[in-house]
Design a protein around this motif. Structure first.
Motif, PDB file in Angstrom:
ATOM      1  N   PRO A  10       1.890  -8.166  32.788  1.00  0.00           N
ATOM      2  CA  PRO A  10       2.261  -6.848  32.278  1.00  0.00           C
ATOM      3  C   PRO A  10       2.916  -6.974  30.913  1.00  0.00           C
ATOM      4  N   ARG A  11       2.489  -6.160  29.968  1.00  0.00           N
ATOM      5  CA  ARG A  11       3.014  -6.245  28.612  1.00  0.00           C
ATOM      6  C   ARG A  11       4.189  -5.299  28.447  1.00  0.00           C
ATOM      7  N   TRP A  12       5.133  -5.737  27.582  1.00  0.00           N
ATOM      8  CA  TRP A  12       6.249  -4.865  27.261  1.00  0.00           C
ATOM      9  C   TRP A  12       5.741  -3.577  26.637  1.00  0.00           C
ATOM     10  N   SER A  13       6.286  -2.457  27.070  1.00  0.00           N
ATOM     11  CA  SER A  13       5.919  -1.179  26.459  1.00  0.00           C
ATOM     12  C   SER A  13       6.746  -0.908  25.218  1.00  0.00           C
ATOM     13  N   GLY A  14       7.846  -1.666  25.054  1.00  0.00           N
ATOM     14  CA  GLY A  14       8.683  -1.502  23.884  1.00  0.00           C
ATOM     15  C   GLY A  14       8.263  -2.457  22.792  1.00  0.00           C
ATOM     16  N   ARG A  15       9.257  -3.039  22.083  1.00  0.00           N
ATOM     17  CA  ARG A  15       8.929  -3.924  20.981  1.00  0.00           C
ATOM     18  C   ARG A  15       8.270  -5.193  21.506  1.00  0.00           C
ATOM     19  N   SER A  16       7.444  -5.786  20.675  1.00  0.00           N
ATOM     20  CA  SER A  16       6.675  -6.955  21.098  1.00  0.00           C
ATOM     21  C   SER A  16       7.587  -8.141  21.354  1.00  0.00           C
ATOM     22  N   ARG A  17       7.278  -8.904  22.389  1.00  0.00           N
ATOM     23  CA  ARG A  17       8.023 -10.112  22.693  1.00  0.00           C
ATOM     24  C   ARG A  17       7.294 -11.352  22.208  1.00  0.00           C
ATOM     25  N   GLY A  18       6.073 -11.193  21.738  1.00  0.00           N
ATOM     26  CA  GLY A  18       5.272 -12.372  21.447  1.00  0.00           C
ATOM     27  C   GLY A  18       5.786 -13.209  20.302  1.00  0.00           C
ATOM     28  N   GLY A  19       6.575 -12.621  19.398  1.00  0.00           N
ATOM     29  CA  GLY A  19       6.979 -13.347  18.225  1.00  0.00           C
ATOM     30  C   GLY A  19       7.922 -14.497  18.491  1.00  0.00           C
ATOM     31  N   ASP A  20       8.653 -14.474  19.589  1.00  0.00           N
ATOM     32  CA  ASP A  20       9.635 -15.520  19.819  1.00  0.00           C
ATOM     33  C   ASP A  20       9.339 -16.347  21.050  1.00  0.00           C
ATOM     34  N   THR A  21       8.181 -16.173  21.654  1.00  0.00           N
ATOM     35  CA  THR A  21       7.900 -16.919  22.879  1.00  0.00           C
ATOM     36  C   THR A  21       7.743 -18.396  22.624  1.00  0.00           C
ATOM     37  N   GLY A  22       7.266 -18.766  21.458  1.00  0.00           N
ATOM     38  CA  GLY A  22       7.092 -20.190  21.189  1.00  0.00           C
ATOM     39  C   GLY A  22       8.186 -20.767  20.339  1.00  0.00           C
ATOM     40  N   GLY A  23       9.096 -19.965  19.832  1.00  0.00           N
ATOM     41  CA  GLY A  23      10.135 -20.452  18.950  1.00  0.00           C
ATOM     42  C   GLY A  23      11.381 -20.864  19.703  1.00  0.00           C
ATOM     43  N   ARG A  24      12.348 -21.322  18.947  1.00  0.00           N
ATOM     44  CA  ARG A  24      13.606 -21.752  19.543  1.00  0.00           C
ATOM     45  C   ARG A  24      14.475 -20.548  19.871  1.00  0.00           C
ATOM     46  N   LEU A  25      14.937 -20.474  21.081  1.00  0.00           N
ATOM     47  CA  LEU A  25      15.891 -19.459  21.486  1.00  0.00           C
ATOM     48  C   LEU A  25      17.276 -20.087  21.369  1.00  0.00           C
ATOM     49  N   VAL A  26      18.030 -19.639  20.374  1.00  0.00           N
ATOM     50  CA  VAL A  26      19.290 -20.289  20.047  1.00  0.00           C
ATOM     51  C   VAL A  26      20.261 -20.241  21.223  1.00  0.00           C
ATOM     52  N   ASP A 288      19.523 -12.104  21.739  1.00  0.00           N
ATOM     53  CA  ASP A 288      18.656 -12.329  20.591  1.00  0.00           C
ATOM     54  C   ASP A 288      19.405 -12.267  19.264  1.00  0.00           C
ATOM     55  N   GLY A 289      20.544 -11.587  19.251  1.00  0.00           N
ATOM     56  CA  GLY A 289      21.314 -11.482  18.015  1.00  0.00           C
ATOM     57  C   GLY A 289      22.127 -12.717  17.692  1.00  0.00           C
ATOM     58  N   VAL A 290      22.186 -13.684  18.616  1.00  0.00           N
ATOM     59  CA  VAL A 290      22.941 -14.916  18.372  1.00  0.00           C
ATOM     60  C   VAL A 290      22.157 -15.783  17.402  1.00  0.00           C
ATOM     61  N   ARG A 291      22.736 -16.030  16.235  1.00  0.00           N
ATOM     62  CA  ARG A 291      22.057 -16.815  15.199  1.00  0.00           C
ATOM     63  C   ARG A 291      22.988 -17.867  14.603  1.00  0.00           C
ATOM     64  N   TRP A 292      23.908 -18.374  15.400  1.00  0.00           N
ATOM     65  CA  TRP A 292      24.845 -19.378  14.895  1.00  0.00           C
ATOM     66  C   TRP A 292      24.078 -20.640  14.509  1.00  0.00           C
ATOM     67  N   ARG A 293      24.243 -21.077  13.274  1.00  0.00           N
ATOM     68  CA  ARG A 293      23.435 -22.175  12.757  1.00  0.00           C
ATOM     69  C   ARG A 293      23.747 -23.518  13.413  1.00  0.00           C
ATOM     70  N   TRP A 294      24.952 -23.660  13.942  1.00  0.00           N
ATOM     71  CA  TRP A 294      25.318 -24.944  14.527  1.00  0.00           C
ATOM     72  C   TRP A 294      24.749 -25.127  15.924  1.00  0.00           C
ATOM     73  N   LEU A 295      24.346 -24.043  16.576  1.00  0.00           N
ATOM     74  CA  LEU A 295      23.873 -24.161  17.957  1.00  0.00           C
ATOM     75  C   LEU A 295      22.604 -25.017  18.096  1.00  0.00           C
ATOM     76  N   PRO A 296      21.593 -24.853  17.219  1.00  0.00           N
ATOM     77  CA  PRO A 296      20.423 -25.729  17.348  1.00  0.00           C
ATOM     78  C   PRO A 296      20.765 -27.207  17.211  1.00  0.00           C
ATOM     79  N   HIS A 297      21.735 -27.537  16.345  1.00  0.00           N
ATOM     80  CA  HIS A 297      22.149 -28.936  16.216  1.00  0.00           C
ATOM     81  C   HIS A 297      22.849 -29.409  17.484  1.00  0.00           C
ATOM     82  N   ALA A 298      23.681 -28.543  18.063  1.00  0.00           N
ATOM     83  CA  ALA A 298      24.341 -28.893  19.319  1.00  0.00           C
ATOM     84  C   ALA A 298      23.319 -29.084  20.429  1.00  0.00           C
TER      85      ALA A 298
END
Length: 396
Positions: A10-26, A288-298
């Motif tokens: 089932p696809r989201w009826s709201g904003r698309s989720r496809g853009g971040d499915t393969g990326g890093r979730l901080v 999704d709003g979490v964008r702390w730059r140090w988290l990916p390094h941690a």
């Protein structure tokens, strides 16, 4: 607006989720590092082997909290189910195997070498490992052949390997919404049946105490990639109930009977609940709003830190316990292990992973290139009709 996605979910009826499915979730990196620190907190503050006396005397306050740090492993398994489902999407089983091997083994090999050197130099907490056992440990298969782990924390890696083997069945069939849901259902049934079934293979692969976390992680990713549904919420709900049910069993295996009887179980139930709630929030996009730059390094140092922190850290604590106060010593060892983990990640894990991945891909390509394709059997001609049959020459 289509109600179904291209791969059956089932696809989201709201904003698309496809853009971040393969990326890093901080936010996942934050969960990883907290889980790893919780496990280290448990090992350094609760285990008596490093301090030589009951740790409730050494850490009269901290120990009452650290005794629940083993639950960091359960949180790791939740994250693993989410990440493996995400990383396997759209891949062949060969590509999936390459990604997992190149991700797990380089840092693991360095971790084994480091831990072996520490235990060889200071055989204080544990005797030196036999060389043959160390060699077997390099395969990560020691849990299946009865060889002791170089580091006791490595038991979780064998559980991960079994999860990968099971999930490869989904990859072979194609990682789709439908196949993932079917896999979750079948594994749940197998895990529930395994404890009472007289079947060694089923019990071996079902990993009953750990499976609720892997399965829930898969369901959370399905929520992330598609929209939440009654089916995915039902999967998560069943796994949550099972995870809570196995708390006592996991406490016994982690703490032993004596300490389990003296430790309240309700904080463990609460921590598991919080873990599920955080993963649900990540799945639903609340972080999704979490964008702390140090988290990916941690997050990047979490795996090598987990690999080297236990036996090496306990050995260092044991060696210096009479020279430094307990709290500065435990904190200092944690800081040193985090620094070493960063060095391992930068100088060894990244380049070795790249080389191993490229080599495995070339080998996989050789297999694909040199595997002959069997020609399809030509279809037999249709049975001739009665008049045509009369014109067919007799073989007599």
């Amino acid at each position: 607006m289509s109600a179904r996605s291209s791969d059956g979910g089932p696809r989201w009826s709201g904003r698309s989720r496809g853009g971040d499915t393969g990326g890093r979730l901080v936010a996942l990196d934050g969960v990883r590092i907290l889980a790893a620190l919780a496990v280290a907190f448990y090992h350094y503050v609760v285990l008596e082997s490093a301090w030589g006396e009951p740790t409730d005397r050494v850490f009269p306050v901290a120990r009452s909290f650290a005794v629940y740090g083993w639950l960091g492993v359960e949180i790791f398994f939740l994250v693993s189910g989410f990440v493996i489902c995400m990383s396997a999407w759209g891949r062949t089983v060969g590509d999936f195997a390459v990604s997992r091997v190149s991700r797990l083994f380089p840092a693991y090999w360095v971790g084994i070498a480091f831990t072996t050197l520490v235990l060889f130099a200071w055989p204080e907490v544990r005797a030196r490992e036999a060389l043959t056992d160390v060699v077997v440990n390099l395969s990560m298969l020691q849990g299946g052949v009865g060889v002791p782990h170089v580091d006791d924390a490595y038991w979780t890696l064998f559980a991960e390997l079994k999860f990968y083997v099971l999930f490869s069945a989904v990859v072979i069939r194609g990682v789709t919404y439908r196949n993932c849901v079917l896999f979750c259902g079948l594994w749940t049934v197998a895990a529930v049946v395994a404890p009472t079934a007289d079947n060694g293979v089923l019990s071996f692969f079902a990993i009953t105490n750990c499976s609720p976390y892997f399965i829930a992680g898969i369901a959370f990713y399905l929520m992330r990639r598609f929209r939440p549904s009654a089916v995915t919420w039902a999967i998560v709900g069943v796994q949550f109930v099972l995870a809570q049910h196995y708390v006592h069993t996991r406490m016994l295996s982690s703490l032993g009977r004596g300490l389990t009887e003296r430790t309240p179980a309700w904080p463990a139930h609460l921590i598991i609940t919080l873990g599920f709630l955080v993963m649900a929030a990540i799945a639903l996009g609340h972080f999704d709003g979490v964008r702390w730059r140090w988290l990916p390094h941690a997050g990047a140092v979490t795996y090598p830190f987990y690999l080297i922190h236990m036996m090496a850290g306990l050995t260092v604590i044991h060696h210096f316990r009479d020279r430094l106060a307990p709290v500065p010593l435990a904190l200092g060892v944690t800081a040193v292990m985090l620094t070493l983990a960063w060095i391992i990640h930068r100088l060894f894990e990244r380049p070795l992973s790249r080389l191993l991945r490229e080599g495995l891909r070339r080998g996989l390509q050789d297999i694909r290139t040199n595997t002959p394709v069997r020609p399809a059997l030509s279809r037999l001609p249709a049975q001739p009709s009665a008049p045509e049959a009369e014109r067919v020459p007799s073989l007599r």
